[in-house]
Design an enzyme around this catalytic site. Structure first.
Site, PDB file in Angstrom:
ATOM      1  N   GLU A 356     -47.911  20.201   6.525  1.00 42.36           N
ATOM      2  CA  GLU A 356     -49.115  19.525   6.062  1.00 42.36           C
ATOM      3  C   GLU A 356     -50.207  19.662   7.101  1.00 42.36           C
ATOM      4  O   GLU A 356     -49.953  19.631   8.304  1.00 42.36           O
ATOM      5  CB  GLU A 356     -48.829  18.070   5.704  1.00 42.36           C
ATOM      6  CG  GLU A 356     -48.358  17.245   6.862  1.00 42.36           C
ATOM      7  CD  GLU A 356     -48.014  15.807   6.457  1.00 42.36           C
ATOM      8  OE1 GLU A 356     -47.013  15.637   5.737  1.00 42.36           O
ATOM      9  OE2 GLU A 356     -48.729  14.893   6.861  1.00 42.36           O
ATOM     10  N   HIS A 441     -40.005  10.715   8.874  1.00 41.87           N
ATOM     11  CA  HIS A 441     -39.198  10.791   7.659  1.00 41.87           C
ATOM     12  C   HIS A 441     -37.708  10.606   7.934  1.00 41.87           C
ATOM     13  O   HIS A 441     -36.908  11.495   7.641  1.00 41.87           O
ATOM     14  CB  HIS A 441     -39.389  12.153   6.973  1.00 41.87           C
ATOM     15  CG  HIS A 441     -40.797  12.475   6.609  1.00 41.87           C
ATOM     16  ND1 HIS A 441     -41.227  13.751   6.327  1.00 41.87           N
ATOM     17  CD2 HIS A 441     -41.892  11.679   6.455  1.00 41.87           C
ATOM     18  CE1 HIS A 441     -42.522  13.740   6.017  1.00 41.87           C
ATOM     19  NE2 HIS A 441     -42.949  12.484   6.110  1.00 41.87           N
ATOM     20  N   ASN A 479     -42.319  15.569   1.903  1.00 43.83           N
ATOM     21  CA  ASN A 479     -42.424  14.149   2.237  1.00 43.83           C
ATOM     22  C   ASN A 479     -41.585  13.339   1.239  1.00 43.83           C
ATOM     23  O   ASN A 479     -41.602  13.617   0.042  1.00 43.83           O
ATOM     24  CB  ASN A 479     -43.883  13.708   2.163  1.00 43.83           C
ATOM     25  CG  ASN A 479     -44.818  14.725   2.790  1.00 43.83           C
ATOM     26  OD1 ASN A 479     -44.868  15.854   2.343  1.00 43.83           O
ATOM     27  ND2 ASN A 479     -45.529  14.336   3.802  1.00 43.83           N
TER      28      ASN A 479
END
Ligand code: FDA
Length: 502
Positions: A356, A441, A479
């Site tokens: 990202e 995460h 994600n």
């Protein structure tokens, strides 16, 4: 006095917990949610609920004396982090283990309060590899669309993306990725892009354009307290108790008895109590749920819990890195904190990565392009219970991050070569171009199909369920919150049909 009783008890208020609460509430089951953090709805002296990343105060961190932002330096200077004074029940926590810092949200809404709102759905082929026990057809036809709809997922207007100064940083990184032959993708989000456009026109208060994100967004973001949890409480069957931590779990009859510790915002323990329930759902997140079950097994309150609890942890292959751009490629002083583009190198057979394009919203030109890459890392960590600290310890060696760094490096070396640029080494302490010693995460610890059955029922323990990111074996490729939400929807639908009686 009889112990207070609730038919269903849910630990935590993150994604898995919020889904479960809504569906139980709709089914008419009285449910109590227990959350260790605050309900973030009361403005501070500055009129704002949350503080910004540019001017953090005590609201930023969960009982830390200093902020611990993922970028710890700028131009090698210790100018990013701030002393916070007296520790306070702030919204972002970083749990530090040797070689790995795990960021988590604290408060009603869990990670949804602090995350970047990026809401991609994993590639089906990779999802099937990671969770082969789950019927992918049902997930992709029913539960992923349901999760996206409930979470309020939306996508940026392409015309706005192309013209706004707030995403110049994303367009510059996209151009460089394309120069190196990579594909890029627009990533959906739960931050309202309508709101963001109004922010730019200054017809509403700024949030994404005012440096707000990891310490909370005052506007624009559809966090769980505005979606699932509002609906859950709206059923009239769900109540949420805040600043209360679940400490212990033991069996009582055909249900459970949990130990509670209520604190004030300074961390002082106000009260210890117990709450009995028939059905117990653990939604305390990868670290929180795993720690509760490990403690129960190792202190003997639930001695027969499966040996698999504590295993299969991963940080979704997270790596942060930054590139130094040429002077003629400025990224712009106004940067939206809400990422909207990613470099998609997921189909690379050797070094898959989904990177990202992240903002560096410091309010001035930095000539830096920042990225959070998600990579495939086959390494897994595990937790053990530490009797002296009463916590779970994560075992993750520095070497275990190497596969993640290699994959990120393969991608960004190629971009640097094509564009004639280099890495920034001034942003992470120790002069490093890559930071793989923290993650946003955390996944795993109570794996679906190992510590639980294929619907989150803890093996050998009736009426005890896991409903959060700890079910997912360390990696998702994107994600994670859309997947955590969709999986919880699938699991609770089954449990309501089979196990739970209103
Ligand atoms: P989650 O961690 O959300 O919730 C657990 C809750 O339980 C917390 O509120 C915690 O306080 C509470 N709790 C824990 N132990 C307890 C106890 N013993 N008693 C009572 N309460 C307890 N993901 C994504 O998909 N897109 C993104 O853009 C981002 N960006 C991002 C940025 C940052 C800064 C972070 C920290 C994280 C992200 N994430 C993300 C990750 C995402 O937020 C995360 O995967 C989910 O919040 C995990 O959901 P869970 O339901 O597993 O638990």
């Amino acid at each position: 006095h009889a112990t207070p009783y609730t038919p269903a008890l849910i630990v935590g208020t993150g994604y898995g917990a919020a889904v479960t609460a809504l569906r139980l509430g709709e089914a008419g089951i009285r449910t109590t949610m227990i959350e260790m953090g605050q309900q973030w709805n009361t403005p501070g002296p500055d009129g704002k609920v949350f503080c910004s990343t540019l001017d953090p105060d005590r609201r930023s961190m969960w009982f830390h004396r200093r902020t611990e932002a993922p970028l710890d330096t700028f131009l090698w200077l210790d100018v990013v982090n701030r002393d916070l004074g007296t520790p306070y029940a702030g919204v972002l926590d970083r749990i530090d283990y040797p070689n790995m810092g795990v960021y988590v949200g604290r408060g009603v809404g869990g990670g949804s309060l602090v995350n970047g709102g990026m809401a991609p759905t994993p590639q089906r082929a990779y999802f099937e590899k990671v969770l082969p026990q789950v019927d992918a057809d049902a997930m992709y036809r029913r539960y992923f669309p349901l999760a996206r709809r409930m979470l309020g997922v939306n996508t940026i207007d392409p015309r706005y993306l192309e013209k706004t100064p707030a995403y110049q940083y994303a367009r510059v990184s996209r151009k460089h990725a394309h120069q190196a032959g990579f594909r890029t993708a627009v990533v959906p989000n739960v931050y309202s892009f309508d709101y963001l456009e109004k922010e730019e026109r200054r017809t509403v208060p700024r949030s994404a354009l005012a440096g707000e994100v990891i310490y909370g967004n005052n506007h624009g973001k559809q966090s769980l307290d505005k979606t699932y949890l509002a609906d859950a409480v709206g059923t009239g069957n769900v109540t949420i108790r805040t600043l209360t931590r679940v400490t212990t779990i033991r069996r009582q009859g055909n249900g459970y008895l949990v130990g509670l510790e209520q604190i004030d915002t300074a961390g002082k323990v106000l009260k210890r109590s117990e709450l009995a329930c028939r059905y117990l759902f653990l939604g305390a997140g990868s670290v929180g749920t795993t720690e509760l079950l490990l403690r129960a097994r190792e202190t003997g309150t639930l001695p027969d819990l499966p040996a698999a609890i504590g295993n299969g942890w991963g940080g979704n292959g997270n790596v942060m890195t930054a590139r130094a751009n040429h002077l003629w490629d400025p990224t712009g002083p106004l940067q939206s904190t809400i990422p909207t583009l990613a470099i998609d190198n997921w189909n690379d057979p050797v070094h898959p990565a989904f990177a990202e394009i992240a903002p560096l919203p410091v309010g001035l030109e930095t000539w830096a392009s920042l990225y959070l890459a998600i990579t495939v890392n086959p390494e897994r960590g595990h937790f053990t219970y530490n009797h002296s600290t009463d916590r779970a310890d994560l075992h993750w060696s520095a070497d275990q991050s190497t596969p993640s760094v290699r994959s990120a490096q393969a991608l960004f070396d190629r971009i640097n070569k094509a564009v004639g640029t280099t890495y920034r080494r001034d942003l992470f302490s120790g002069n490093r171009p890559f930071a793989a010693d923290f993650c946003y995460h955390p996944l795993g610890g109570c794996l679906l199909g190992k510590a639980t059955d294929t619907y989150g029922r803890v093996v050998g323990h009736s009426n005890l369920y896991v409903t959060d990111g700890s079910l997912i074996p360390g990696s998702l490729g994107v994600n994670p919150f859309v997947t955590i939400t969709a999986l919880a929807e699938r699991n609770v639908a089954r449990l309501l049909a089979t196990d739970l009686k209103p």
